[in-house]
Design a protein around this motif. Structure first.
Motif, PDB file in Angstrom:
ATOM      1  N   ALA A  37      72.820  11.870 103.663  1.00  0.00           N
ATOM      2  CA  ALA A  37      71.432  11.480 103.350  1.00  0.00           C
ATOM      3  C   ALA A  37      70.964  10.393 104.310  1.00  0.00           C
ATOM      4  CB  ALA A  37      71.325  11.002 101.912  1.00  0.00           C
ATOM      5  N   ILE A  38      71.845   9.421 104.542  1.00  0.00           N
ATOM      6  CA  ILE A  38      71.473   8.314 105.433  1.00  0.00           C
ATOM      7  C   ILE A  38      71.324   8.817 106.860  1.00  0.00           C
ATOM      8  CG2 ILE A  38      72.393   6.217 106.489  1.00  0.00           C
ATOM      9  CD1 ILE A  38      73.397   5.389 103.770  1.00  0.00           C
ATOM     10  N   GLU A  39      72.271   9.665 107.254  1.00  0.00           N
ATOM     11  CA  GLU A  39      72.247  10.180 108.626  1.00  0.00           C
ATOM     12  C   GLU A  39      70.992  11.017 108.891  1.00  0.00           C
ATOM     13  OE1 GLU A  39      74.735  10.591 111.529  1.00  0.00           O
ATOM     14  OE2 GLU A  39      74.923   8.529 110.850  1.00  0.00           O
ATOM     15  N   HIS A  40      70.576  11.766 107.872  1.00  0.00           N
ATOM     16  CA  HIS A  40      69.440  12.663 108.082  1.00  0.00           C
ATOM     17  C   HIS A  40      68.121  12.090 107.600  1.00  0.00           C
ATOM     18  CE1 HIS A  40      72.855  15.589 108.230  1.00  0.00           C
ATOM     19  NE2 HIS A  40      72.224  15.815 109.355  1.00  0.00           N
ATOM     20  N   SER A  41      68.176  10.840 107.114  1.00  0.00           N
ATOM     21  CA  SER A  41      66.949  10.227 106.599  1.00  0.00           C
ATOM     22  C   SER A  41      65.895  10.134 107.701  1.00  0.00           C
ATOM     23  CB  SER A  41      67.277   8.828 106.073  1.00  0.00           C
ATOM     24  OG  SER A  41      66.077   8.129 105.866  1.00  0.00           O
ATOM     25  N   ALA A  42      64.656  10.378 107.312  1.00  0.00           N
ATOM     26  CA  ALA A  42      63.561  10.254 108.275  1.00  0.00           C
ATOM     27  C   ALA A  42      63.239   8.783 108.530  1.00  0.00           C
ATOM     28  CB  ALA A  42      62.333  10.974 107.760  1.00  0.00           C
ATOM     29  N   HIS A  43      63.698   7.902 107.606  1.00  0.00           N
ATOM     30  CA  HIS A  43      63.491   6.474 107.773  1.00  0.00           C
ATOM     31  C   HIS A  43      64.645   5.899 108.589  1.00  0.00           C
ATOM     32  CE1 HIS A  43      60.688   7.318 104.689  1.00  0.00           C
ATOM     33  NE2 HIS A  43      60.383   6.064 104.440  1.00  0.00           N
ATOM     34  N   GLY A  44      64.332   4.955 109.434  1.00  0.00           N
ATOM     35  CA  GLY A  44      65.400   4.274 110.146  1.00  0.00           C
ATOM     36  C   GLY A  44      66.176   3.401 109.178  1.00  0.00           C
ATOM     37  N   ILE A  45      67.512   3.430 109.276  1.00  0.00           N
ATOM     38  CA  ILE A  45      68.322   2.614 108.372  1.00  0.00           C
ATOM     39  C   ILE A  45      69.282   1.786 109.213  1.00  0.00           C
ATOM     40  CG2 ILE A  45      70.109   2.676 106.589  1.00  0.00           C
ATOM     41  CD1 ILE A  45      68.642   5.173 105.514  1.00  0.00           C
ATOM     42  N   VAL A  46      69.277   0.480 108.941  1.00  0.00           N
ATOM     43  CA  VAL A  46      70.126  -0.449 109.682  1.00  0.00           C
ATOM     44  C   VAL A  46      70.947  -1.228 108.674  1.00  0.00           C
ATOM     45  CG1 VAL A  46      70.144  -2.449 111.206  1.00  0.00           C
ATOM     46  CG2 VAL A  46      68.432  -0.674 111.528  1.00  0.00           C
ATOM     47  N   ILE A  47      72.256  -1.313 108.928  1.00  0.00           N
ATOM     48  CA  ILE A  47      73.104  -2.139 108.061  1.00  0.00           C
ATOM     49  C   ILE A  47      73.671  -3.258 108.926  1.00  0.00           C
ATOM     50  CG2 ILE A  47      75.149  -2.198 106.595  1.00  0.00           C
ATOM     51  CD1 ILE A  47      74.648   0.781 106.026  1.00  0.00           C
ATOM     52  N   THR A  48      73.467  -4.476 108.459  1.00  0.00           N
ATOM     53  CA  THR A  48      74.018  -5.620 109.199  1.00  0.00           C
ATOM     54  C   THR A  48      75.016  -6.337 108.311  1.00  0.00           C
ATOM     55  OG1 THR A  48      72.536  -7.346 108.418  1.00  0.00           O
ATOM     56  CG2 THR A  48      71.713  -5.944 110.197  1.00  0.00           C
ATOM     57  N   ASP A  49      75.848  -7.186 108.922  1.00  0.00           N
ATOM     58  CA  ASP A  49      76.717  -8.027 108.100  1.00  0.00           C
ATOM     59  C   ASP A  49      75.905  -9.216 107.589  1.00  0.00           C
ATOM     60  OD1 ASP A  49      76.505  -9.842 110.142  1.00  0.00           O
ATOM     61  OD2 ASP A  49      78.539  -9.565 110.896  1.00  0.00           O
ATOM     62  N   ALA A  50      76.568 -10.124 106.878  1.00  0.00           N
ATOM     63  CA  ALA A  50      75.830 -11.223 106.249  1.00  0.00           C
ATOM     64  C   ALA A  50      75.187 -12.141 107.282  1.00  0.00           C
ATOM     65  CB  ALA A  50      76.762 -12.013 105.340  1.00  0.00           C
ATOM     66  N   GLN A  51      75.680 -12.079 108.545  1.00  0.00           N
ATOM     67  CA  GLN A  51      75.106 -12.935 109.592  1.00  0.00           C
ATOM     68  C   GLN A  51      73.981 -12.215 110.340  1.00  0.00           C
ATOM     69  OE1 GLN A  51      78.558 -13.224 108.944  1.00  0.00           O
ATOM     70  NE2 GLN A  51      77.766 -15.056 107.920  1.00  0.00           N
ATOM     71  N   GLY A  52      73.763 -10.950 110.006  1.00  0.00           N
ATOM     72  CA  GLY A  52      72.675 -10.218 110.651  1.00  0.00           C
ATOM     73  C   GLY A  52      73.122  -9.436 111.878  1.00  0.00           C
ATOM     74  N   VAL A  53      74.425  -9.322 112.069  1.00  0.00           N
ATOM     75  CA  VAL A  53      74.908  -8.535 113.212  1.00  0.00           C
ATOM     76  C   VAL A  53      74.936  -7.065 112.795  1.00  0.00           C
ATOM     77  CG1 VAL A  53      76.842  -8.122 114.774  1.00  0.00           C
ATOM     78  CG2 VAL A  53      76.261 -10.459 114.075  1.00  0.00           C
ATOM     79  N   ILE A  54      74.349  -6.206 113.627  1.00  0.00           N
ATOM     80  CA  ILE A  54      74.194  -4.795 113.264  1.00  0.00           C
ATOM     81  C   ILE A  54      75.558  -4.102 113.246  1.00  0.00           C
ATOM     82  CG2 ILE A  54      73.190  -2.582 113.981  1.00  0.00           C
ATOM     83  CD1 ILE A  54      70.870  -4.180 115.178  1.00  0.00           C
ATOM     84  N   GLU A  55      75.833  -3.409 112.132  1.00  0.00           N
ATOM     85  CA  GLU A  55      77.089  -2.666 112.020  1.00  0.00           C
ATOM     86  C   GLU A  55      76.851  -1.163 112.046  1.00  0.00           C
ATOM     87  OE1 GLU A  55      79.246  -3.914 108.582  1.00  0.00           O
ATOM     88  OE2 GLU A  55      79.815  -5.826 109.485  1.00  0.00           O
TER      89      GLU A  55
END
Lengths: 132, 724
Positions: free
Chosen positions: B346-364
């Motif tokens: 679902a996340i991979e095919h989502s039409a919305h961009g999805i970004v997950i960062t760690d608690a410091q804001g570094v993109i994972e």
């Protein structure tokens, strides 16, 4: 015999003349004229006309404010009101508060005949002998 | 050889018979007590045999035997025998010993009746018998004393002491002889006692070994039963389950023998060609432990996921003899994995961009939609912070507020202007939410982003369009107001002065002047109608026509219509009458303005096309559920073609010239529209040269007030009214 004074509230000068002549022809005298709402209210605070011919579309104060004032004021309880309006939407809601509602354009004959009918009614109320 | 075989068979038979005759009841608790019960039963059987033998011998030797005695003793012995085979065998043994000791003459009557001394007893057959009886009696008692501790030892010793004291007196033999007799007895009994003692120890050792084995077996069973998953041992050759724990049995081991394929796969033959490799076959081939994910089947046939572990048990030659197998139900784990895969997809095919960062804001993590929008691939984005996208359009306070919100554990929602990799700007709507672990600590942030550049453009255009439309609408309203007031006011002057001139207010006029004034008045009235119709038409076209229903006194409304038009009628020398049928409704629940417009239009139309005669407005009932207003004239009428087209917009009638005023062609079109708005219908009857009748028909149901007001439906005064 008591007086049958009238007030014409109308901003258009030609229309005013026609109304004055028609009301005079119906036997009302003296006939005074107010050309806007404020003038009409000022006049009504000092005078008690037997008939008011009121144009609902007025500069200054809205016609229905004047109508409301007349209906609220006990001194003017016997005053008859003829409304003249160009807006058919306004005619119906005000029918109850007025004695007659005329849709513009109002013809001389029509107003004269109606005013005469009202004058007879007033005379009957006052116990005056029939003017005609 | 034949004899030996027969002897052996005979011995076997006796042993088997003895086994049957002495077998204790099932409720005798353990092996030791079973043995004691058997001994007691055997003793009593021998006793009964001895008793019968004595009886037979006595009768055969021709002596009289009291039968009552036999009947008295035999049942007692038989009862004791049966008792000895139950778990109350001790009582049987005790009773027999006490009875025999106290009353020996009762049980051995024949022998007892002989004259006897100890010595003669040894030489005469009768005395042999009594001696043998005593040996047989004492032997099991001794045996019992050896096998049963303390109590029976005591009983035996008491018996011997008693005998030494008692026998010399009863048998009238010297004590010395009795002692001799006992010596003899012990001579025979001693070795037997010794053998029994050895036997007893041997039994005890066997018993303790057996108990230890049982304990160990129970312990092992308890251990494997405590494994809360099916655990079983499979014979590598036969596929039989040779050991199984409780959970494995729940899977459906009902008989003693079950195979692994029947147990877990509900099959009748070994598994072959299944999608999962059979752990047993693997373990047999490779001789090493094996783990595999499998589908097993419940007894009801429902499949479930298992993780099967197989461990080989090797024999001395190193071949796989057994396999230990246990299976873990991993259905829940499989489901969780499936859920996770679903979420991932679902996340991979989502039409919305999805970004997950760690608690410091570094993109994972970034999903493909993010890459599509921004132009940054996952490799380029991971390890960076969302600063990557900063456009410079937001000040530091904006970002500080964002961080304050999400670090406080709240969801931030807002809009960014961001910059793509190629430098272009775009609008982005974002929702950023903190992700917490079990302890409530924020471990990650997840941002869901949507490129709203296009949407913003559309909204802007829509707003502009709306503003334009509102402007247009305002202009239209203003225009309508202007028409309704400003056009009517000068018309008032025209109508008023013309009327006054005609009435002679300004002095007398000649005929020619009067005619021209008529023309002015007629044109002015026509213009008034035009204005009214234009207004109605505009209202209907813009869908702003409001229907405001109220209770309308029909008679008064028709009078008003007549009032407005009778001057015109009079001028044309026509009559205008209102006629209400007695059963016509007095009051209706309708919009008075629309109803008046309809009737006024129809009447003025009728007046226009009538030269002589007049126009009649008549209200009448059509049927039980309908009423109608009919406007009839004595005018020129219409032909078929004209009548068909009469309600078309901008259709003007051919006789229009005669009325002196040109038609706009909207009047009847508007009338029909209004009637339809009021759920009514309009019908036309016409004949050329005779006149026309326009009938507007309404249903009572549509014109009844919302609350049942009797007078609104039924005429209160059924009187005929005609106005002139």
């Amino acid at each position: 015999m008591s007086t049958y004074s009238a007030l014409i509230v109308e901003d258009d000068v030609f229309q005013t003349e026609i109304f004055v002549k028609a009301v005079e022809a119906a036997g009302f005298t003296p006939v005074d004229v107010a050309s806007d709402g404020q003038e009409a209210l000022d006049y009504l605070q000092q005078h008690t006309p037997a008939l008011v011919v009121l144009d609902l579309h007025l500069p200054g104060a809205l016609g229905d404010d004047i109508l409301a004032y007349i209906r609220r004021e006990p001194r003017l309880a016997a005053t008859r009101v003829i409304l003249a309006t160009g807006n058919p939407h306004m005619a119906d809601p005000l029918q109850e508060d007025s004695d007659l509602v005329l849709l513009k354009p109002v013809s001389f004959t029509q107003l004269r005949d109606l005013a005469m009918r009202l004058r007879r009614a007033i005379a009957a109320e006052r116990g005056d002998p029939c003017p005609d | 050889m034949g004899v030996f075989r027969w002897v052996r068979r005979g011995v076997d038979g006796i042993v088997r018979l003895a086994d049957i005759l002495t077998r204790p009841a099932a409720d005798v608790p353990n092996n030791e007590q079973q043995l004691q019960a058997r001994l007691t039963s055997a003793s009593l059987l021998i006793w009964i045999a001895a008793f019968i033998a004595e009886f037979v011998w006595w009768v055969m030797s021709g002596q009289s035997f009291p039968l009552t005695h036999l009947l008295y003793v035999m049942p007692l012995l038989v009862a004791l025998y049966f008792l000895s085979r139950t778990r109350y065998f001790l009582w049987a043994g005790l009773s027999s010993v006490v009875g025999l000791t106290a009353l020996p003459h009762l049980f051995f009557y024949a022998t007892w009746s002989q004259p006897h001394t100890a010595i003669t007893m040894l030489v005469t057959p009768a005395r042999y018998i009594i001696l043998a009886q005593l040996i047989w009696l004492i032997f099991p008692l001794l045996l019992a004393a050896m096998l049963l501790p303390t109590l029976w030892d005591l009983v035996g010793i008491l018996f011997i002491i008693h005998s030494v004291w008692w026998i010399p007196r009863v048998l009238h033999v010297p004590a010395k002889e009795v002692a001799l007799l006992y010596g003899l007895l012990w001579g025979i009994g001693g070795p037997i006692w010794l053998m029994a003692a050895i036997q007893k120890r041997h039994w005890q050792r066997l018993l303790s070994l057996q108990n230890a084995l049982t304990e160990q077996r129970d312990f092992l069973q308890t251990v494997i039963n405590s494994v809360d998953a099916p655990f079983y041992v499979i014979d590598a050759q036969t596929y039989e389950v040779v050991l199984a724990n409780h959970r494995a049995r729940e899977l459906g081991i009902e008989q003693q023998v079950s195979t692994c394929y029947a147990l877990t796969h509900r099959r009748t033959s070994p598994c072959d060609g299944l999608e999962h490799p059979c752990p047993l076959q693997y373990v047999k081939a490779h001789k090493e432990p094996f783990t595999v994910e499998h589908i097993h089947f419940t007894p009801e046939g429902r499949p479930y996921y298992v993780e099967v572990h197989g461990y080989p048990i090797l024999d001395e030659r190193g071949e796989v003899r057994f396999m230990i197998e246990y299976s873990l139900d991993i259905t829940a784990r499989k489901k969780a994995e499936e859920e996770l895969r679903k979420l991932w997809r679902a996340i991979e095919h989502s039409a919305h961009g999805i970004v997950i960062t760690d608690a410091q804001g570094v993109i994972e993590y970034v999903n493909p939609a993010f890459s599509r929008t921004t132009g940054y691939s996952p490799e380029e984005a991971i390890g960076q912070t969302p600063r990557l996208l900063r456009s410079g359009y937001h000040d530091d306070a904006f970002y500080e507020e964002l961080w304050r919100t999400i670090k406080a554990g709240q969801v931030w929602h807002g809009e960014f202007i961001n910059r793509r990799k190629d430098g272009s700007l775009y609008y982005e709507e974002q929702t950023i939410a903190p992700v917490r672990d079990q302890d409530g600590r924020i471990t990650h942030f997840i941002a869901v982003k949507q490129d709203v550049t296009e949407r913003k453009r559309l909204i802007r255009e829509l707003k502009e369009a709306k503003a334009q439309a509102e402007q247009a609408l305002a202009f239209k309203s203003a225009l309508l107001a202007t028409i309704s007031h400003d056009l009517r006011t000068p018309l008032g002057a025209i109508v008023g002065y013309t009327d006054m001139l005609q009435q002679g207010v300004f002095g007398p006029l000649n005929e020619e002047q009067k005619e021209r004034l008529d023309a002015i008045l007629s044109s002015a009235h026509y213009m008034r109608e035009l204005i009214a119709m234009l207004l109605l038409h505009a209202e209907m076209e813009s869908d702003s026509l409001k229907i405001e229903r109220k209770i309308v006194p029909l008679r008064k409304l028709l009078s008003t219509v007549r009032e407005g038009l009778w001057v015109l009628a009079q001028k044309r020398g026509l009559s205008l009458e209102v006629h209400m049928d007695p059963d016509a409704p007095e009051k209706v629940y309708m919009d008075p303005r629309l109803l008046r417009s309809v009737i006024t239009n129809l009447v003025s139309n009728a007046l226009k096309f009538t030269k002589e005669g007049g126009v009649t407005i008549r209200v009448h009932r059509v049927d039980d559920a309908h009423w109608a207003v009919a406007v009839s004239d004595t005018g020129v009428g219409m032909g078929e073609e004209e009548r068909r087209r009469i309600f078309d917009p901008f259709y003007t009638r051919s006789h229009v010239k005669m009325s002196g005023a040109p038609g706009l062609g909207l009047g009847l079109y508007i009338v029909r529209s209004l009637v339809e708005r009021m759920n009514g219908r309009i019908e036309v009857w016409s004949e050329e040269g005779k006149g026309s009748v326009f009938t507007v028909i309404f249903a009572d149901a549509d014109t009844m007030p919302p609350s049942p007001t009797a007078e609104a439906v039924h005429p209160s005064s059924p009187q005929e009214v005609t106005e002139r």
